[in-house]
Design an enzyme around this catalytic site. Structure first.
Site, PDB file in Angstrom:
ATOM      1  N   ASP A   1      70.406  -4.857  12.259  1.00  0.00           N
ATOM      2  CA  ASP A   1      70.487  -6.228  11.744  1.00  0.00           C
ATOM      3  C   ASP A   1      69.210  -6.723  11.072  1.00  0.00           C
ATOM      4  OD1 ASP A   1      73.086  -6.448  12.705  1.00  0.00           O
ATOM      5  OD2 ASP A   1      72.394  -7.050  14.679  1.00  0.00           O
TER       6      ASP A   1
ATOM      7  N   GLY B   1      73.211  -2.644  20.566  1.00  0.00           N
ATOM      8  CA  GLY B   1      73.941  -1.826  19.590  1.00  0.00           C
ATOM      9  C   GLY B   1      73.094  -0.647  19.161  1.00  0.00           C
TER      10      GLY B   1
ATOM     11  N   ARG C   1      75.223  -9.869  12.310  1.00  0.00           N
ATOM     12  CA  ARG C   1      75.148 -10.936  13.321  1.00  0.00           C
ATOM     13  C   ARG C   1      74.839 -12.291  12.685  1.00  0.00           C
ATOM     14  NH1 ARG C   1      72.119  -8.600  18.322  1.00  0.00           N
ATOM     15  NH2 ARG C   1      70.554  -8.583  16.701  1.00  0.00           N
TER      16      ARG C   1
ATOM     17  N   ASP D   1      67.247  -8.045  19.530  1.00  0.00           N
ATOM     18  CA  ASP D   1      66.650  -9.236  20.151  1.00  0.00           C
ATOM     19  C   ASP D   1      67.073  -9.400  21.613  1.00  0.00           C
ATOM     20  OD1 ASP D   1      69.229 -10.075  19.649  1.00  0.00           O
ATOM     21  OD2 ASP D   1      68.638 -12.097  19.060  1.00  0.00           O
TER      22      ASP D   1
ATOM     23  N   ASP E   1      66.825  -8.440  12.183  1.00  0.00           N
ATOM     24  CA  ASP E   1      66.593  -9.861  12.435  1.00  0.00           C
ATOM     25  C   ASP E   1      65.511 -10.119  13.478  1.00  0.00           C
ATOM     26  OD1 ASP E   1      68.023  -8.827  14.515  1.00  0.00           O
ATOM     27  OD2 ASP E   1      69.519 -10.407  14.594  1.00  0.00           O
TER      28      ASP E   1
ATOM     29  N   ARG F   1      75.809  -2.646  26.994  1.00  0.00           N
ATOM     30  CA  ARG F   1      75.508  -4.013  27.416  1.00  0.00           C
ATOM     31  C   ARG F   1      75.367  -3.953  28.934  1.00  0.00           C
ATOM     32  NH1 ARG F   1      74.613  -5.687  22.270  1.00  0.00           N
ATOM     33  NH2 ARG F   1      76.290  -4.916  20.967  1.00  0.00           N
TER      34      ARG F   1
ATOM     35  N   THR G   1      67.434  -1.925  15.515  1.00  0.00           N
ATOM     36  CA  THR G   1      68.694  -2.627  15.276  1.00  0.00           C
ATOM     37  C   THR G   1      68.999  -2.593  13.791  1.00  0.00           C
ATOM     38  OG1 THR G   1      69.749  -4.805  15.189  1.00  0.00           O
ATOM     39  CG2 THR G   1      67.362  -4.788  15.276  1.00  0.00           C
TER      40      THR G   1
END
Lengths: 336, 336, 336, 336
Positions: free
Chosen positions: D129, D12, D173, D104, D131, D73, D127
Site C-alpha cells: 500500500d 497482508g 486501503r 501500519d 502508506d 491477522r 506492504t
C-alpha cells in the site's frame, strides 16, 4: 485471377486474432487477392465500414493482443433486415469470400449468411473458450490458460502465506476447458466445471468435506479451487460466503474476468493463428465453402459450419481422470 | 502390493521436470508405492545418492523451473563398470521400476540398463529440444519456445528502432523445432534450421539476396533471422560478420543460450508433465517395460525405447510450408 | 502563442522513450504548441525527415518498447558541415525548441547545437545505462534491470539443477549500474563492475578463491557471477575459459545483449518518462535552455547539459557496501 | 557477542518479504547473531511457534513471493493478555531484538510491545500500500504497481477491441498510491483515489461528463478508469451499473484483488528489501530501538515508530498534477 476476400473479427476478442489477420493478408497477397477488413464484427457489414489491407497494415501485429479490426456484438444483424443489409454490402463490394474469425455465435452468423449469399464462407475458430468442434484448439485458448495460470500462481503466494482458501472464477462460458486446464496446471486442490458436476447444490456437501479433509492434513497450508463462470448459482462470491459459513474458515473469492482475454498471444496461438489464416485462404482457393478450418491431430481440416457449434466438444478424458485422481488422493491420505 | 519406483532427471534440465516428479509421486502414492529419487542424473545411481519422496516434497513444485532432483552429465555411467555399479544400486535398493525423465542421451542410458537389469524401465520425454519420436511434444519444449519468443519480441523493439538486422541463435541441438516455431511465432523474416538447408555455405548467397530484397521494400525496417545452434560453421557471430561484410549493413548476433532452459513452465508443459508422470506410473502398474510414455494425437501411448532415439522425428510439414511461403512473399513483392 | 517544438530520440533505444514522446505531445497540446518529430536521431535533422505529431499518433504508445521515432547513430552529424545542416533544418522548420531524448552521446550533440543555434535546447535522460548526472534514474534503466533479472532468474534454474557456475554479462557501457543492481536483485554470488575493481587481471586470483570457497560450503550448489560488459579483456567468454581451466569446474558464459533494451517499460519508467516529458515542455514554457531535465530526490530539476556527461555519476554507496558485505559472508562461513 | 534476533512477517503479504528475511539472516550471520523466525505474524509469538534460521533456509528465497514465515491477522494479540503472552515468549526465548516486517497495523503492534518489553524493536515497511511515513517506498509497492499494470494492459486490449469502458479497482486501503501510479503508467483516461475527490457522489456528474467528452473525440476508442478500493460506496460494481445507466454505454467492472499481492518481486523491491533488511540489523547493532528503518531520498534513515503510522504520507504532488493535466487535455480537445 485476383479476387476479393472480406474478413471480420467477431464476438469476444481472443489473443491471436491479429496474427491470424496477418496470415490471411500475407497469404492472399501470394495469390494476388485483395483483403477487405470490415470493422466492429458484423456491424462493419451493416454499416459498410471497411479498410483495404496492405501488407504494411499487418507487418507488426503478430504479437498484439485484441484485434485491430475491432469487435462488437451486433443485435441488428440478428434481424432479417440486418442480415439483408450485410449481404447487400458483400454484394456491393464484390466480395468473393467472407472469412469470419470468432466463436460459436460468430459462426452461427456466418452460417446464416451462407444460406442467402452466393459467395464462399469460411470460419476460423477464434475464442478463448475452446468450445468449437472441428479444431483441437481454438485461437486464444492457450494464451487464456497461461494468463489465468499467471494470476493463480500469484494468488497461491498469498494463499500459502496466509494458509487461506481461495475460490477463483475463470472464463469459459458453458465449457470447462479453461477451468480444467488452469486447475491442473496450477496444482489447484479442486476444480468445478460444467462437465464435472450435475447439480451444484448437491455438490456443496462434498466440497465442504473435501476442503476440510485436505486442511486437516499436516503441512497442507493453502487451498485453491478453480471454478468455471456461470456455474454456481449466485457466483463465486456467493459460494465463498456459503463455504465460509459452513467451514468456519475465511474463503476469499476472486474473479479473473477480462484480463484473460488480452495480452500478447503465446507462441502456440501465434503459430496456430498463422497456420489457420494461411489455410483458410488456401481453402478459398480450392473452392471450399460453408466450413470452418481447424487443426485436428496436427492436421489441417475443414468442418461443416453447423457442426462446429451443434456438436458438443469433449474435454480431454485423460485430463479429467488425472484431475479426479489427484483430487482423490486426499482420501488415501486421510486413511491412517 | 507396495512396490519401489526409482526416478531420475537426466541431461539438460527442462521446465516441467518438477511437475512431472510431482505427478509421479502423487500417482505412486495412489497405488501405495514408494518413490525414491536418485540425484544428479545417473550419478545418483552410481553414488547411491537418494531421497525417499513424501507428498510434502512435491506439494509446491509444479511451477518451479529446473529440477529439484538435480541433473548432470555422467561419463562414468558410459563405462561398463559404471553401468554395473548403477545396476547394483538398483538391486541393493530393491527397485522394481526405474523411471528416467530426460532427452535422447538419457533414454539411451535407460535402454542400456534395460539390457542388463530385470526391473521395469520407463522413459519420459523431458527435453526442450522436442527431438524424441514417440510424443508430439516433449516436456519443456513449449516453454522454451515462449521463452525464446519473449526475447525475440524484445530484440524486435531495438531492431525496429534502429532498422537493423539481427541474427538470433536458439537452442535445438540437431533439430529445428525451436528455431522453426520461434521464427514463425515472432514473424521473423528468415529461419535457418538443419531441415531447411543442405549446405550452409551454398545458402549464403541466397541469404544475402533475401536480406537485400526485403530491405529494399519500402516500409520494411527491421530484419530478424532465427538460426538453430550448431548450424552455421563458426556460429552466429561468424555469420553476422560475414553478412555485415557482404551486405554492408551492420548485422548483430545474439545467442539466447541457457535462458531458454529455465523459468516456470507454461501451462502446456505443466499439463503434459502431469499427464505423462501419471501415465508412467499406470504403465508400470500394467507391467510395461523398455518403453517411453508419450502423447500422440492427444492420446497417451508407449513407444519402444530404442525407437524414440533411432527414428528421426519430423517437423510439422505444414508449418515448414507456411514459413517458406511467408518467406517467398518477398519475391512477389519485388516483382513490380 | 503557439510555438514549434522539435523532438528526436537518439542513441541506443530505451524502454519508455515512447511514453516520453506521448507526454511531450500531450503537454505541448495543452499549451497549444506543435510538436515535430525528426526520425532516426540526428539523421532526421540532417535529412529533414519529419512527422508532425497529432494526439492520435501517441495515444496507444505508452506501453510500447523501442521508439516510434526510430533511432540511429549519425556520423555525419559529428562533422562541422553535418552540424550546420542540422541547424539549417531547425531554422527552416521555424523550430523554437529542440528536445533530445537519449544518452550521453546524444546530449553532447545537443550541447554542440546549443553553441551555434538560437533556439532553446532541452535534454531528457533516456538510456538503460543510468550513467547521466542530473537524474537519479534515467528512462529505461529500471526496465533493463528487470529484464536482466528475468533472464538471470531463469539461468539460476539451470545453474541450480546442474550445480554449475555461470558468468553473465550485462550491459552498462562504462558504468556498473545494471551489473550491481541485477547482481544484488538476483542474489548473485559475485558482481564485477568498473567501480568494483582496479585491474581485472589482479582480480583473477581473488575470483578463483571466492568461487572455490563458496563451492566448498555444504549445500551451496550454483554460482552466478554478473559482469559488466567491456570489463574483462577478451570478454566473458574468455573469462569463462580461464576460470574453467583454473578451477577445473566448467564455467558457462552468457551474454544477455540486446534483449535488455527492448520490451514494454515497467511502471517506474512509464511514470518517470511521463513526468520528465511533461516537465521538459514546462521548462521550455519557462524559457529554460541548455539543460537536461531530471528527477533528484523525487523533485524535478534541471542540470546544465555539459554537467550531465562531464560529471561522473556515483553508484549507490550503501548498495555497493551491501553487495560487498554479502560477498564477504563466505569468509565468515569458511572459518570453522 | 552473539545475540538473538526475532523476526516476524505480519499483515497482508508483500512481494519482497522473503528477500528481506534473507538479508536479515545473512547480515545477522555476519555479526554472529542468531535469527529466530516466529510464524504466522504475532500468532507465532503467542503460540511460541518458531524456526531458527540457518543460511540454507534463505539461500533460494530472494525471488519467491509471499512469505516463508507465513502471515496472519491476530485478534488475540490486540487483547492485554495476548500482548502479555507475546512478551513472555520473547523473554523466554531470550530475544534481544524484535524485527517486524509489515504495514501500519503490524507496526502499531510493535509499538505496543515496545511499551512493555525491554528489548530493542525495529520495524521494516513491508506492504504493497506504500502508506507508511518514513520511507519513500515500502517493500512490495513497486511490484504491486507492475502487477496491476500488467493486468490493465491486458484489459486495454479488450477495451480497445470493443471500444468499451472499463472500471478497474486496485488495492491501496486508504491511500491512492497504487491507483495513481497504475493509472498514469497505463495511460488510463481517469483515476479516482481518496486524495483526488472529496465526496464521491458529487463527483458522479463530473465523471459522466468526462467519459462522454472523451468518447465524443474522434479516434478515442476505449476508456479506462482506475479506482482505489473502498472509495466508491457500493464498490466498483455499483459504480459501473450507475454509469451504464447514466451514459447508456456498457461499463465493465473489474476487481484486480489478491493477484496484486503475489508474484516474484521486481528488482526494485528485492534491492530495497535487501538494503532495509541489512540496515535493520545494523541499526540493532548500533542500539537503535522503537524505530522503523526506511529509505528517503536514497538514504537509509530511521523514523520513530509512532510517526510512521500517525503522520499521513503524501502522494507525489507532481504526479498528481501531471495526472490532472493529462485528464484536462480532453477539455482542450473539446473546444473546436
Amino acid at each position: 485471377m485476383s479476387k476479393r476476400i472480406a474478413v471480420i473479427t467477431s464476438g469476444g476478442d481472443a489473443p491471436g486474432m491479429n496474427a491470424c489477420l496477418r496470415a490471411i493478408v500475407l497469404t492472399a497477397h501470394r495469390f494476388h487477392h485483395t483483403v477487405i477488413g470490415f470493422k466492429h464484427g458484423y456491424n462493419g457489414l451493416i454499416n459498410d465500414e471497411k479498410i483495404e489491407f496492405t501488407i504494411s497494415h499487418v507487418q507488426h501485429i503478430i504479437q498484439v493482443g485484441g484485434t485491430i479490426l475491432k469487435s462488437a456484438r451486433c443485435t441488428e444483424f440478428t434481424t432479417p433486415s440486418g442480415l439483408d443489409t450485410a449481404v447487400d454490402t458483400l454484394i456491393a463490394n464484390e466480395i468473393d469470400c467472407l472469412i469470419v474469425i470468432g466463436g460459436d455465435g460468430s459462426l452461427r452468423g456466418l452460417e446464416k449468411i451462407s444460406q442467402v449469399w452466393q459467395g464462399q464462407t469460411i470460419g476460423i475458430p477464434g475464442t478463448i473458450d475452446n468450445d468449437l468442434s472441428g479444431s483441437d484448439n481454438t485461437i486464444g485458448y492457450q494464451t487464456a490458460i497461461d494468463t489465468a495460470l499467471d494470476s493463480i500462481d500469484k494468488i497461491r503466494d498469498t494463499a500459502d502465506a496466509f494458509e487461506r482458501i481461495f475460490l477463483i472464477e475463470v472464463m469459459g462460458r458453458h465449457a470447462g476447458f479453461i477451468a480444467l486446464a488452469s486447475a491442473v496446471a496450477s496444482g489447484a486442490e479442486q476444480a468445478l466445471f460444467p462437465e464435472s458436476i450435475e447439480d451444484p447444490h448437491l455438490e456443496l456437501e462434498s466440497i465442504v468435506q473435501h476442503v476440510e479433509s485436505l486442511r486437516k492434513l499436516k503441512g497442507k497450508s493453502s487451498f485453491i479451487m478453480v471454478i468455471a463462470e456461470h456455474l454456481w448459482p449466485g457466483g463465486v462470491n456467493d459460494l465463498a460466503e456459503t463455504l465460509t459459513n459452513q467451514i468456519g474458515i475465511e474463503c476469499r473469492p476472486c474473479i479473473l474476468g477480462h484480463i484473460q482475454r488480452g495480452g500478447a498471444p503465446v507462441a502456440y496461438d501465434r503459430i496456430l493463428a498463422t497456420k489457420l489464416g494461411a489455410y483458410a485462404v488456401e481453402c478459398f482457393e480450392h473452392g471450399e465453402t460453408r466450413v470452418m478450418v481447424g487443426e485436428i491431430n496436427a492436421k489441417q481440416v475443414t468442418t461443416c459450419l453447423s457442426e462446429t457449434f451443434n456438436v458438443q466438444k469433449q474435454l480431454d478424458p485423460y485430463l479429467v481422470k488425472v484431475q479426479q485422481d489427484l483430487f482423490d488422493i486426499v482420501k488415501t491420505l486421510d486413511a491412517p
